[in-house]
Design an enzyme around this catalytic site. Structure first.
Site, PDB file in Angstrom:
ATOM      1  N   ASP A  36       0.828  -1.198   0.000  1.00  0.00           N
ATOM      2  CA  ASP A  36       0.000   0.000   0.000  1.00  0.00           C
ATOM      3  C   ASP A  36       0.864   1.251   0.000  1.00  0.00           C
ATOM      4  O   ASP A  36       0.592   2.222  -0.721  1.00  0.00           O
ATOM      5  CB  ASP A  36      -0.921  -0.025   1.225  1.00  0.00           C
ATOM      6  CG  ASP A  36      -2.018   1.020   1.152  1.00  0.00           C
ATOM      7  OD1 ASP A  36      -2.564   1.249   0.057  1.00  0.00           O
ATOM      8  OD2 ASP A  36      -2.347   1.601   2.201  1.00  0.00           O
TER       9      ASP A  36
ATOM     10  N   HIS B   1      -6.192  -5.362   1.558  1.00  0.00           N
ATOM     11  CA  HIS B   1      -6.198  -4.106   0.800  1.00  0.00           C
ATOM     12  C   HIS B   1      -4.846  -3.850   0.125  1.00  0.00           C
ATOM     13  O   HIS B   1      -4.773  -3.619  -1.087  1.00  0.00           O
ATOM     14  CB  HIS B   1      -6.531  -2.953   1.758  1.00  0.00           C
ATOM     15  CG  HIS B   1      -6.351  -1.587   1.170  1.00  0.00           C
ATOM     16  ND1 HIS B   1      -7.356  -0.921   0.480  1.00  0.00           N
ATOM     17  CD2 HIS B   1      -5.280  -0.742   1.177  1.00  0.00           C
ATOM     18  CE1 HIS B   1      -6.912   0.262   0.089  1.00  0.00           C
ATOM     19  NE2 HIS B   1      -5.666   0.394   0.487  1.00  0.00           N
TER      20      HIS B   1
ATOM     21  N   HIS C 166      -7.630  -1.775  -7.197  1.00  0.00           N
ATOM     22  CA  HIS C 166      -8.117  -2.339  -5.929  1.00  0.00           C
ATOM     23  C   HIS C 166      -9.631  -2.194  -5.829  1.00  0.00           C
ATOM     24  O   HIS C 166     -10.344  -3.143  -5.487  1.00  0.00           O
ATOM     25  CB  HIS C 166      -7.457  -1.631  -4.743  1.00  0.00           C
ATOM     26  CG  HIS C 166      -8.220  -1.794  -3.455  1.00  0.00           C
ATOM     27  ND1 HIS C 166      -9.266  -0.957  -3.100  1.00  0.00           N
ATOM     28  CD2 HIS C 166      -8.113  -2.700  -2.453  1.00  0.00           C
ATOM     29  CE1 HIS C 166      -9.771  -1.350  -1.941  1.00  0.00           C
ATOM     30  NE2 HIS C 166      -9.085  -2.402  -1.523  1.00  0.00           N
TER      31      HIS C 166
ATOM     32  N   HIS D 118      -4.907   2.133  -6.893  1.00  0.00           N
ATOM     33  CA  HIS D 118      -6.058   2.034  -6.005  1.00  0.00           C
ATOM     34  C   HIS D 118      -7.364   1.840  -6.788  1.00  0.00           C
ATOM     35  O   HIS D 118      -8.302   1.225  -6.278  1.00  0.00           O
ATOM     36  CB  HIS D 118      -6.146   3.266  -5.105  1.00  0.00           C
ATOM     37  CG  HIS D 118      -5.278   3.165  -3.882  1.00  0.00           C
ATOM     38  ND1 HIS D 118      -3.920   3.401  -3.920  1.00  0.00           N
ATOM     39  CD2 HIS D 118      -5.588   2.829  -2.601  1.00  0.00           C
ATOM     40  CE1 HIS D 118      -3.419   3.230  -2.704  1.00  0.00           C
ATOM     41  NE2 HIS D 118      -4.402   2.875  -1.889  1.00  0.00           N
TER      42      HIS D 118
END
Length: 375
Positions: free
Chosen positions: A178, A273, A259, A256
Site C-alpha cells: 500500500d 487491501h 483495488h 487504487h
C-alpha cells in the site's frame, strides 16, 4: 483601486494533532482530548489485544465513562448509522478507533459526522489509515463505494510497536504494498505542480519507496528490529504524510482504482487491501507499457516483480486467488475501475476497460511486448 478577488480555499491536512510512538505507550498516553465519555470502536481481535493496556490507561481517571463496541466487518453505511446512533445515545464526547484500516476509517468517519475528536490506535501497519483525513466506504459485502475527505486528521495517533508486533507478518507485507503506491501514484497525480508542498510530498514519496525497497526484507526477517521499526513507521506515518501534505494533488491513481474494481469480484476477501493495491501498481505500469510503449515503466515493473517475490506480494491474479475468474468477471472489475470519476483517469492518457483487462492479465509478463492499439 484594486478590486477584491475571491479567496480560493486550498485545504491540506498534513498530520494528526499528536503522534505518540514507542513500545508500550498505549497505557501511558493521555486521552483527555476525548473528553469524559469515550466510545472505543474496533474489531474483535484488536479490542482483545488492546483491552489490558487501555484499561490501565482509563483507570487513571475514575470519572471517565467508556463504552466498547465492535464495528462489524466493513466501513459500511449501515454500520456507520448504527455506531452513530450508539454514540449519540451515550452522549459520547470522543472516539478511540482501534484496529486495521476499515476499523479506523469507521471510527474517523463516525467522529467526523458527530463533530467530535477521534484518536487512532493501529494494531497493524497494513495501511496509513491511522494518519489520514480520509475514510473509504464499502458495501456490506466489501465492495468499494466511495471515499470521504474529512475536515481534520485524528486528534492523536498512538503507534505502539508492541501492538504491531502481535499482528500477522502478512499485514506488514500488505502495508509495504500500500505504501509503495504513494510514489507510483503521486508522481503521476501531482502532474507538473509548482506548489512547494506538493513537490515536497512527491519527494517524500520517493524517499518512502527507496526505504521500503532497501529495508523491507530485513524488516520481515527480524520483527521488532531497527529495519522493522523503520518500515512500520514508513507504512503508517511517512505514507500518511504524502497524502496529507500533498492534498488532492497526491491522491490515488490506477493502483487504487484497480483495488476498488477487484473488491466487486467474488472471492476478493481472500486478500488484503495492500495486496490488491500492490497488484494495482503492476497493472498501472503495464498500462503505461501497453498504451505508451514506456520502457521506463517496463524497467520499474521488472524491478518490482523481483522485490515482490522477495517479500511475498502478489504478481498476478492467481496470487490474488482470482485466477479462476473468467474474462466477463474481470471485465466487470475493469469497468468499475474505469467508471467516470475514477482515479484511474488521473493517468495522462485515456484508459478503456478493455485495455485495463489486458493489463490485469499480464502483470507478471517479464519481457517487452508490442504496443497494443488504444481500445
Amino acid at each position: 483601486m484594486l478590486s477584491a478577488s475571491p479567496c480560493q480555499l486550498d485545504l491540506a491536512i498534513p498530520a494528526p494533532g499528536r503522534l505518540y510512538r514507542g513500545s508500550g505507550v498505549l497505557e501511558a498516553v493521555p486521552l483527555t482530548v476525548l473528553g469524559s465519555r469515550v466510545l472505543v470502536i474496533g474489531g474483535e481481535r484488536s479490542l482483545a489485544v488492546v483491552e489490558a493496556p487501555l484499561q490501565r490507561n482509563f483507570a487513571r481517571d475514575p470519572a471517565l465513562q467508556v463504552h466498547w463496541t465492535t464495528y462489524g466487518v466493513d466501513c459500511s453505511e449501515s454500520e456507520l448509522a448504527r455506531l452513530q446512533a450508539l454514540a449519540t445515545a451515550e452522549s459520547v464526547t470522543g472516539i478511540l478507533g482501534v484496529g486495521g484500516g476499515k476499523a479506523l476509517d469507521t471510527a474517523k468517519l463516525v467522529a467526523h459526522r458527530l463533530r467530535i475528536p477521534v484518536v487512532t490506535v493501529p494494531t497493524s501497519a497494513a495501511t496509513c489509515a491511522a494518519w489520514s483525513a480520509l475514510s473509504n466506504i464499502y458495501s456490506n459485502s466489501g465492495a468499494f463505494q466511495r471515499d470521504v475527505s474529512l475536515d481534520r486528521a485524528p486528534a492523536a495517533l498512538i503507534l505502539d510497536y508492541e501492538l504491531i508486533l502481535q499482528a500477522p507478518a502478512r499485514t506488514l507485507v500488505a502495508g509495504i504494498g500500500d505504501a509503495l503506491a504513494k510514489w507510483y501514484e503521486s508522481s503521476v497525480s501531482s502532474g507538473s505542480s509548482e506548489d512547494a508542498l506538493v513537490i515536497g510530498a512527491v519527494q517524500q514519496a520517493r524517499v518512502l519507496r527507496d526505504l521500503l525497497l532497501q529495508q523491507s526484507v530485513a524488516a520481515l526477517r527480524e520483527p521488532g528490529g531497527t529495519a522493522w521499526k523503520q518500515v512500520v513507521d514508513a507504512c503508517i506515518c511517512l505514507a500518511g504524510i504524502v497524502g496529507g501534505m500533498g492534498g488532492a494533488k497526491c491522491r490515488t491513481v490506477a493502483a487504487h482504482a484497480v483495488h476498488n474494481g477487484l473488491t466487486h469480484l467474488s472471492g476478493h476477501r481472500a486478500t488484503l487491501h495492500g495486496e490488491k493495491v500492490a497488484f494495482g501498481i503492476l497493472a498501472q505500469l503495464r498500462l503505461e507499457e501497453i498504451l505508451q510503449g514506456s520502457q521506463l515503466a517496463l524497467a520499474a515493473r521488472t524491478q518490482l516483480l523481483t522485490f515482490y517475490r522477495q517479500v511475498g506480494l502478489p504478481l498476478n491474479l492467481r496470487d490474488l486467488k482470482l485466477g479462476h475468474l473468467g474474462s466477463a468477471d474481470l471485465l466487470h472489475a475493469a469497468q468499475v475501475a474505469c467508471q467516470p470519476g475514477s482515479d484511474i483517469h488521473h493517468l495522462p492518457f485515456p484508459v478503456s476497460p478493455e485495455a485495463l483487462l489486458v493489463a490485469l492479465t499480464t502483470t507478471d509478463l517479464t519481457s517487452s511486448s508490442p504496443v497494443l492499439p488504444r481500445l
